[in-house]
Design a protein around this motif. Sequence first.
Motif, PDB file in Angstrom:
ATOM      1  N   GLN A 189       6.513   4.178 -17.194  1.00 45.67           N
ATOM      2  CA  GLN A 189       5.907   4.980 -16.136  1.00 45.67           C
ATOM      3  C   GLN A 189       5.195   4.149 -15.070  1.00 45.67           C
ATOM      4  OE1 GLN A 189       3.712   8.027 -18.167  1.00 45.67           O
ATOM      5  NE2 GLN A 189       5.557   9.077 -18.810  1.00 45.67           N
ATOM      6  N   PRO A 190       4.350   3.184 -15.438  1.00 45.74           N
ATOM      7  CA  PRO A 190       3.738   2.372 -14.376  1.00 45.74           C
ATOM      8  C   PRO A 190       4.766   1.538 -13.611  1.00 45.74           C
ATOM      9  CG  PRO A 190       2.732   1.864 -16.514  1.00 45.74           C
ATOM     10  CD  PRO A 190       3.796   2.871 -16.744  1.00 45.74           C
ATOM     11  N   LEU A 191       5.806   1.053 -14.303  1.00 50.11           N
ATOM     12  CA  LEU A 191       6.855   0.294 -13.630  1.00 50.11           C
ATOM     13  C   LEU A 191       7.551   1.169 -12.595  1.00 50.11           C
ATOM     14  CD1 LEU A 191       8.578  -2.330 -13.437  1.00 50.11           C
ATOM     15  CD2 LEU A 191      10.123  -1.238 -15.073  1.00 50.11           C
ATOM     16  N   ALA A 192       7.881   2.382 -12.976  1.00 49.77           N
ATOM     17  CA  ALA A 192       8.563   3.295 -12.054  1.00 49.77           C
ATOM     18  C   ALA A 192       7.676   3.642 -10.863  1.00 49.77           C
ATOM     19  CB  ALA A 192       8.987   4.562 -12.793  1.00 49.77           C
ATOM     20  N   LEU A 193       6.412   3.910 -11.112  1.00 49.67           N
ATOM     21  CA  LEU A 193       5.497   4.238 -10.013  1.00 49.67           C
ATOM     22  C   LEU A 193       5.313   3.037  -9.083  1.00 49.67           C
ATOM     23  CD1 LEU A 193       2.807   6.309 -11.928  1.00 49.67           C
ATOM     24  CD2 LEU A 193       4.527   7.181 -10.338  1.00 49.67           C
ATOM     25  N   SER A 194       5.350   1.859  -9.653  1.00 50.36           N
ATOM     26  CA  SER A 194       5.178   0.636  -8.868  1.00 50.36           C
ATOM     27  C   SER A 194       6.413   0.328  -8.036  1.00 50.36           C
ATOM     28  CB  SER A 194       4.876  -0.530  -9.811  1.00 50.36           C
ATOM     29  OG  SER A 194       4.978  -1.751  -9.154  1.00 50.36           O
ATOM     30  N   THR A 195       7.584   0.378  -8.649  1.00 53.72           N
ATOM     31  CA  THR A 195       8.799  -0.049  -7.952  1.00 53.72           C
ATOM     32  C   THR A 195       9.462   1.074  -7.157  1.00 53.72           C
ATOM     33  OG1 THR A 195      10.078   0.304  -9.960  1.00 53.72           O
ATOM     34  CG2 THR A 195       9.326  -1.929  -9.529  1.00 53.72           C
ATOM     35  N   ILE A 196       9.508   2.249  -7.703  1.00 54.24           N
ATOM     36  CA  ILE A 196      10.190   3.346  -7.015  1.00 54.24           C
ATOM     37  C   ILE A 196       9.304   3.943  -5.928  1.00 54.24           C
ATOM     38  CG2 ILE A 196      11.176   5.655  -7.270  1.00 54.24           C
ATOM     39  CD1 ILE A 196      12.015   4.792 -10.105  1.00 54.24           C
ATOM     40  N   GLU A 197       8.090   4.274  -6.290  1.00 53.23           N
ATOM     41  CA  GLU A 197       7.199   4.927  -5.338  1.00 53.23           C
ATOM     42  C   GLU A 197       6.371   3.932  -4.548  1.00 53.23           C
ATOM     43  OE1 GLU A 197       6.110   7.492  -2.952  1.00 53.23           O
ATOM     44  OE2 GLU A 197       7.500   8.094  -4.500  1.00 53.23           O
ATOM     45  N   GLU A 198       6.391   2.666  -4.978  1.00 59.03           N
ATOM     46  CA  GLU A 198       5.664   1.600  -4.310  1.00 59.03           C
ATOM     47  C   GLU A 198       4.165   1.887  -4.215  1.00 59.03           C
ATOM     48  OE1 GLU A 198       7.677   0.875  -0.598  1.00 59.03           O
ATOM     49  OE2 GLU A 198       9.483   0.202  -1.604  1.00 59.03           O
ATOM     50  N   LEU A 199       3.633   2.471  -5.284  1.00 59.58           N
ATOM     51  CA  LEU A 199       2.193   2.687  -5.347  1.00 59.58           C
ATOM     52  C   LEU A 199       1.527   1.375  -5.745  1.00 59.58           C
ATOM     53  CD1 LEU A 199       1.933   6.107  -7.250  1.00 59.58           C
ATOM     54  CD2 LEU A 199       1.795   5.709  -4.796  1.00 59.58           C
ATOM     55  N   THR A 200       0.299   1.186  -5.282  1.00 63.10           N
ATOM     56  CA  THR A 200      -0.459   0.001  -5.670  1.00 63.10           C
ATOM     57  C   THR A 200      -0.966   0.186  -7.093  1.00 63.10           C
ATOM     58  OG1 THR A 200      -2.579   0.870  -4.910  1.00 63.10           O
ATOM     59  CG2 THR A 200      -1.224  -0.322  -3.282  1.00 63.10           C
ATOM     60  N   SER A 201      -1.410  -0.907  -7.695  1.00 61.50           N
ATOM     61  CA  SER A 201      -1.932  -0.786  -9.059  1.00 61.50           C
ATOM     62  C   SER A 201      -3.167   0.107  -9.090  1.00 61.50           C
ATOM     63  CB  SER A 201      -2.219  -2.163  -9.658  1.00 61.50           C
ATOM     64  OG  SER A 201      -3.099  -2.889  -8.842  1.00 61.50           O
ATOM     65  N   GLY A 202      -3.964   0.095  -8.039  1.00 63.11           N
ATOM     66  CA  GLY A 202      -5.120   0.991  -7.966  1.00 63.11           C
ATOM     67  C   GLY A 202      -4.710   2.453  -7.925  1.00 63.11           C
ATOM     68  N   GLU A 203      -3.674   2.745  -7.145  1.00 62.18           N
ATOM     69  CA  GLU A 203      -3.183   4.129  -7.058  1.00 62.18           C
ATOM     70  C   GLU A 203      -2.572   4.569  -8.382  1.00 62.18           C
ATOM     71  OE1 GLU A 203      -2.002   4.456  -2.323  1.00 62.18           O
ATOM     72  OE2 GLU A 203      -0.622   3.436  -3.680  1.00 62.18           O
ATOM     73  N   ILE A 204      -1.840   3.668  -9.020  1.00 64.64           N
ATOM     74  CA  ILE A 204      -1.240   4.000 -10.321  1.00 64.64           C
ATOM     75  C   ILE A 204      -2.339   4.243 -11.347  1.00 64.64           C
ATOM     76  CG2 ILE A 204       0.222   3.151 -12.196  1.00 64.64           C
ATOM     77  CD1 ILE A 204       1.751   1.531 -10.024  1.00 64.64           C
ATOM     78  N   ALA A 205      -3.378   3.434 -11.302  1.00 63.77           N
ATOM     79  CA  ALA A 205      -4.512   3.621 -12.215  1.00 63.77           C
ATOM     80  C   ALA A 205      -5.131   4.998 -12.027  1.00 63.77           C
ATOM     81  CB  ALA A 205      -5.557   2.523 -11.982  1.00 63.77           C
ATOM     82  N   GLN A 206      -5.279   5.415 -10.767  1.00 68.30           N
ATOM     83  CA  GLN A 206      -5.806   6.756 -10.487  1.00 68.30           C
ATOM     84  C   GLN A 206      -4.878   7.831 -11.018  1.00 68.30           C
ATOM     85  OE1 GLN A 206      -6.461   6.816  -6.187  1.00 68.30           O
ATOM     86  NE2 GLN A 206      -8.505   7.587  -6.606  1.00 68.30           N
ATOM     87  N   VAL A 207      -3.597   7.674 -10.756  1.00 71.15           N
ATOM     88  CA  VAL A 207      -2.607   8.667 -11.169  1.00 71.15           C
ATOM     89  C   VAL A 207      -2.589   8.820 -12.682  1.00 71.15           C
ATOM     90  CG1 VAL A 207      -0.124   9.119 -11.316  1.00 71.15           C
ATOM     91  CG2 VAL A 207      -1.126   8.438  -9.147  1.00 71.15           C
ATOM     92  N   MET A 208      -2.578   7.686 -13.389  1.00 72.17           N
ATOM     93  CA  MET A 208      -2.435   7.725 -14.841  1.00 72.17           C
ATOM     94  C   MET A 208      -3.758   7.816 -15.584  1.00 72.17           C
ATOM     95  SD  MET A 208       0.732   5.075 -15.421  1.00 72.17           S
ATOM     96  CE  MET A 208       0.911   5.552 -17.142  1.00 72.17           C
ATOM     97  N   GLY A 209      -4.852   7.610 -14.859  1.00 74.42           N
ATOM     98  CA  GLY A 209      -6.157   7.695 -15.499  1.00 74.42           C
ATOM     99  C   GLY A 209      -6.442   6.536 -16.446  1.00 74.42           C
ATOM    100  N   ILE A 210      -5.956   5.341 -16.086  1.00 78.23           N
ATOM    101  CA  ILE A 210      -6.179   4.148 -16.904  1.00 78.23           C
ATOM    102  C   ILE A 210      -6.738   3.052 -16.002  1.00 78.23           C
ATOM    103  CG2 ILE A 210      -4.399   4.685 -18.618  1.00 78.23           C
ATOM    104  CD1 ILE A 210      -2.500   2.800 -17.175  1.00 78.23           C
ATOM    105  N   PRO A 211      -7.351   2.020 -16.575  1.00 77.52           N
ATOM    106  CA  PRO A 211      -7.887   0.940 -15.749  1.00 77.52           C
ATOM    107  C   PRO A 211      -6.796   0.191 -14.977  1.00 77.52           C
ATOM    108  CG  PRO A 211      -8.789   0.832 -17.974  1.00 77.52           C
ATOM    109  CD  PRO A 211      -7.702   1.861 -17.993  1.00 77.52           C
ATOM    110  N   GLU A 212      -7.169  -0.334 -13.821  1.00 78.04           N
ATOM    111  CA  GLU A 212      -6.225  -1.041 -12.967  1.00 78.04           C
ATOM    112  C   GLU A 212      -5.663  -2.278 -13.663  1.00 78.04           C
ATOM    113  OE1 GLU A 212      -6.052  -2.902  -8.453  1.00 78.04           O
ATOM    114  OE2 GLU A 212      -7.760  -1.662  -9.042  1.00 78.04           O
TER     115      GLU A 212
END
Length: 173
Positions: free
Chosen positions: A119-142
Motif C-alpha cells: 500500500q505505501p509503495l502504491a501510494l508513493s509510485t502510482i499516486e506520487e504522494l510524499t511520505s508525509g502525505e502517505i503517513a497521514q493517509v495511513m495513520g502511521i509515522p512518516e
Amino acid sequence: MARRDDAEFTECVQRHSRLVFRVAYAVLRNSHDAEDVVQEVFLKLYRNNVWDGVRDEKAYLARVAWRAAVDHLPKQHQEAEDEAEIASAHSSPEQTAVNSDLQRKVHRLIDGLPEELRQPLALSTIEELTSGEIAQVMGIPEGTVRTRVLRARQLLREKLTALEGRAHAARRL
C-alpha cells in the motif's frame, strides 16, 4: 445557497475523483471496486457535508479513500487485468506483447507483497504522494512509511533479479 454548495461540491469531485480512484485502486487492484469506493466516498462526503471545511482536500480525500478501500477489501473480487489498460498504442504487436508480459509479472510481484508494504509503495509510485502525505493517509509515522517503501522496493528488486536469473538459465538450456 444550496446551488453554490452543489457547484462547489461538483468542482471538488472533478478535482479529486481521479485521486480517490487511484488510491482505492492501489489498495483493491480492481477498477470496478475502486469505482465503487469513489462513489461511496463522495456520497458520504456530500451527505455529511464535511467536504466544505477541510483544510487539505487532497490529503483528507486520500485518507478517506484509503480507509474506504481497506474496508472494501473483504468484498473484493479478483479479476484479470484488462489488457487494453496495459498495451501501448505506439508499440509494435511484438513489443506490446513483451511489455504487457513484463507488466503482468511486475503487477503479480507487487500484488504478492505484504499489504503493509504494497500500500505505501502504491501510494508513493502510482499516486506520487510524499511520505508525509502517505503517513497521514495511513495513520502511521512518516519514518515507517519510508522504511516500508524502501523494503518493498528491495523485495521487488530481489524478486525481479531472481526472475531474470531463471529466464536467463532457461534460455541457456
